[in-house]
Design an enzyme around this catalytic site. Sequence first.
Site, PDB file in Angstrom:
ATOM      1  N   PRO A 128       0.822  -1.223   0.000  1.00 48.68           N
ATOM      2  CG  PRO A 128      -0.890  -1.598   1.554  1.00 48.68           C
ATOM      3  CD  PRO A 128       0.382  -2.184   1.031  1.00 48.68           C
ATOM      4  CB  ALA A 130       6.408   0.075  -0.937  1.00 47.13           C
ATOM      5  N   GLY A 340     -20.988   5.234 -31.429  1.00 41.40           N
ATOM      6  CA  GLY A 340     -21.785   4.810 -30.267  1.00 41.40           C
ATOM      7  C   GLY A 340     -21.662   3.320 -30.006  1.00 41.40           C
ATOM      8  CD  GLU A 363       5.486  -6.987 -15.164  1.00 47.34           C
ATOM      9  OE1 GLU A 363       6.627  -6.945 -15.641  1.00 47.34           O
ATOM     10  OE2 GLU A 363       4.754  -7.979 -15.259  1.00 47.34           O
TER      11      GLU A 363
HETATM   12  C1  LIG Z   1      -4.230  -4.766 -12.312  1.00 54.96           C
HETATM   13  C2  LIG Z   1      -2.936  -4.624 -11.587  1.00 54.96           C
HETATM   14  C3  LIG Z   1      -2.105  -5.737 -11.457  1.00 54.96           C
HETATM   15  C4  LIG Z   1      -0.892  -5.638 -10.748  1.00 54.96           C
HETATM   16  N1  LIG Z   1      -0.140  -6.771 -10.539  1.00 54.96           N
HETATM   17  C5  LIG Z   1       0.933  -6.694  -9.706  1.00 54.96           C
HETATM   18  C6  LIG Z   1       1.648  -7.897  -9.336  1.00 54.96           C
HETATM   19  O1  LIG Z   1       1.335  -8.995  -9.794  1.00 54.96           O
HETATM   20  N2  LIG Z   1       2.666  -7.789  -8.444  1.00 54.96           N
HETATM   21  C7  LIG Z   1       3.052  -6.584  -7.921  1.00 54.96           C
HETATM   22  O2  LIG Z   1       3.977  -6.557  -7.119  1.00 54.96           O
HETATM   23  N3  LIG Z   1       2.399  -5.423  -8.261  1.00 54.96           N
HETATM   24  C8  LIG Z   1       1.357  -5.468  -9.132  1.00 54.96           C
HETATM   25  N4  LIG Z   1       0.677  -4.310  -9.465  1.00 54.96           N
HETATM   26  C9  LIG Z   1       1.096  -3.034  -8.880  1.00 54.96           C
HETATM   27  C10 LIG Z   1       1.721  -2.080  -9.885  1.00 54.96           C
HETATM   28  O3  LIG Z   1       2.998  -2.535 -10.258  1.00 54.96           O
HETATM   29  C11 LIG Z   1       1.728  -0.687  -9.232  1.00 54.96           C
HETATM   30  O4  LIG Z   1       0.385  -0.238  -9.213  1.00 54.96           O
HETATM   31  C12 LIG Z   1       2.620   0.304  -9.950  1.00 54.96           C
HETATM   32  O5  LIG Z   1       3.978  -0.045  -9.818  1.00 54.96           O
HETATM   33  C13 LIG Z   1       2.419   1.746  -9.462  1.00 54.96           C
HETATM   34  O6  LIG Z   1       2.444   1.832  -8.081  1.00 54.96           O
HETATM   35  P1  LIG Z   1       1.256   2.627  -7.329  1.00 54.96           P
HETATM   36  O7  LIG Z   1      -0.024   2.075  -7.850  1.00 54.96           O
HETATM   37  O8  LIG Z   1       1.481   2.524  -5.869  1.00 54.96           O
HETATM   38  O9  LIG Z   1       1.387   4.108  -7.826  1.00 54.96           O
HETATM   39  P2  LIG Z   1       2.341   5.257  -7.207  1.00 54.96           P
HETATM   40  O10 LIG Z   1       3.726   4.740  -7.085  1.00 54.96           O
HETATM   41  O11 LIG Z   1       1.704   5.813  -5.995  1.00 54.96           O
HETATM   42  O12 LIG Z   1       2.307   6.339  -8.366  1.00 54.96           O
HETATM   43  C14 LIG Z   1       1.289   7.342  -8.470  1.00 54.96           C
HETATM   44  C15 LIG Z   1       1.693   8.295  -9.595  1.00 54.96           C
HETATM   45  O13 LIG Z   1       2.928   8.945  -9.256  1.00 54.96           O
HETATM   46  C16 LIG Z   1       3.867   8.743 -10.293  1.00 54.96           C
HETATM   47  N5  LIG Z   1       5.208   8.653  -9.729  1.00 54.96           N
HETATM   48  C17 LIG Z   1       5.629   7.913  -8.662  1.00 54.96           C
HETATM   49  N6  LIG Z   1       6.939   8.089  -8.462  1.00 54.96           N
HETATM   50  C18 LIG Z   1       7.383   8.943  -9.424  1.00 54.96           C
HETATM   51  C19 LIG Z   1       8.650   9.503  -9.757  1.00 54.96           C
HETATM   52  N7  LIG Z   1       9.755   9.217  -9.056  1.00 54.96           N
HETATM   53  N8  LIG Z   1       8.712  10.360 -10.816  1.00 54.96           N
HETATM   54  C20 LIG Z   1       7.622  10.645 -11.535  1.00 54.96           C
HETATM   55  N9  LIG Z   1       6.385  10.135 -11.279  1.00 54.96           N
HETATM   56  C21 LIG Z   1       6.273   9.304 -10.229  1.00 54.96           C
HETATM   57  C22 LIG Z   1       3.452   7.439 -10.963  1.00 54.96           C
HETATM   58  O14 LIG Z   1       3.978   7.323 -12.273  1.00 54.96           O
HETATM   59  C23 LIG Z   1       1.943   7.585 -10.930  1.00 54.96           C
HETATM   60  O15 LIG Z   1       1.529   8.395 -11.998  1.00 54.96           O
HETATM   61  C24 LIG Z   1      -0.516  -4.390 -10.210  1.00 54.96           C
HETATM   62  C25 LIG Z   1      -1.326  -3.265 -10.383  1.00 54.96           C
HETATM   63  C26 LIG Z   1      -2.537  -3.374 -11.040  1.00 54.96           C
HETATM   64  C27 LIG Z   1      -3.407  -2.153 -11.164  1.00 54.96           C
END
Ligand SMILES: Cc1cc2nc3c(=O)[nH]c(=O)nc-3n(C[C@H](O)[C@H](O)[C@H](O)COP(=O)(O)OP(=O)(O)OC[C@H]3O[C@@H](n4cnc5c(N)ncnc54)[C@H](O)[C@@H]3O)c2cc1C
Length: 381
Positions: A128, A130, A340, A363
């Site tokens: 949540p 990280a 549509g 990813e």
């Molecule tokens: C359907 C789905 C399947 C998934 N499957 C897996 C899985 O199997 N295993 C797993 O471990 N994870 C999985 N994930 C997690 C996914 O890898 C993360 O959602 C993703 O890495 C982004 O992390 P976050 O959602 O916490 O977004 P955040 O890190 O909170 O990012 C929010 C926004 O801030 C931007 N941002 C963050 N840091 C920076 C930076 N340094 N510079 C510029 N912009 C930045 C991001 O680009 C984004 O626009 C899955 C996610 C989804 C939605």
Amino acid sequence: MDFTFTDDQEMLRRTVREFAEQEIAPTMMEFDEKQEFPREIMAKVGELGLLGIIFPEEYGGAGLTYIDYVIAVEEISRVDGSIGIAVAAHNSLCSNHIYECASEEQKRRYLPKLTTGEWIGAWSLTEPTAGSDASGTRTQARRDGDDWVLNGSKTFTTHGAVGDLCVVFAVTDPSKGKHGISAFAVEKGTPGYRAGKKENKMGLRASDTSEVIMEDCRVGDDQLLGKPGEGFVDAMKVLDGGRISIAALALGMARGAYDAALKYATEREQFNKPIATFQAIQFMLADMATEIDAASLLINRAAWLKDRGMKVNRESAMAKLYASEVGVRVCDRALQIFGGYGYVKDFPVEKFYRDVKLCTIGEGTSEIQRLVIARDLLSRV
Ligand SMILES: Cc1cc2nc3c(=O)[nH]c(=O)nc-3n(C[C@H](O)[C@H](O)[C@H](O)COP(=O)(O)OP(=O)(O)OC[C@H]3O[C@@H](n4cnc5c(N)ncnc54)[C@H](O)[C@@H]3O)c2cc1C
């Protein structure tokens, strides 16, 4: 340089395309509506050899190349992204982490079950707090005698609820930052390990995305994958390969949406002519086809490098960044061409439009891909 696929690769493409059209297409909307993971279809995907496609035959795999893998993910996703992401997460995250980082004994213990599809694999890095910064992992693994005791929770894990084996990342030495994170193989049914909330998603709704919770979850030292403290570094290497498959996922959906739009444009008439005779529609189709080709070339270059064991960090990030953004643009234009009818569920583009967005997030977001690419560019100055 050779831009042609081999006869075997063309045959693989035809086989997977037929399979996807016959076995996946008829029920994919039902599974999407019900948000249900299609276990029986995944078993058939396993029978076809696609759940162990890139692993050597000695581990039960098909012993094919990354180029073959890209073809398979693309063809499945051309019909349904939910099965596409299931194949991608199973192969290039869970199984590949074990293949590239585990001991020989661990490979023999886990890979044959994964490569045949007897087990579904998950890979759980995100938490949540990280996400993009996975080095902020908080899940802890404490040494207790010969065992490790895991506590913490993960979010957004593909196959978090349906998976039989999950590669979980946890902090084993808090004093060492990202070099204090280790990877563990945790089997479903281990006391203290369970799935939490299943996400209610906008797209890829037949794919299971769930929380994974560990409460005093005890695992043996023989479930530690790779060297202690090297789990994060290993995860980044695994993602270099995984990103090629997410790019293929996006490309497949873009092709599916494009094919549907092209056909529709020649059939739908307005002002007494097929809409394909309007230059506005032709230009959209031309841009879609050009961008799809460019994405395909970037993906195949990355797969080619991976097959030769060459460094692929920048190239896989470029492929993933470009193909996922193209996927979103192509599916948007396809929906526009359907007018549509693109907005309702009777035609496939509505689903492609919802499904493909994940590719710019999972990813590593597009912003993180740009960071990876820029870091590599600047390291050469
Ligand atoms: C359907 C789905 C399947 C998934 N499957 C897996 C899985 O199997 N295993 C797993 O471990 N994870 C999985 N994930 C997690 C996914 O890898 C993360 O959602 C993703 O890495 C982004 O992390 P976050 O959602 O916490 O977004 P955040 O890190 O909170 O990012 C929010 C926004 O801030 C931007 N941002 C963050 N840091 C920076 C930076 N340094 N510079 C510029 N912009 C930045 C991001 O680009 C984004 O626009 C899955 C996610 C989804 C939605």
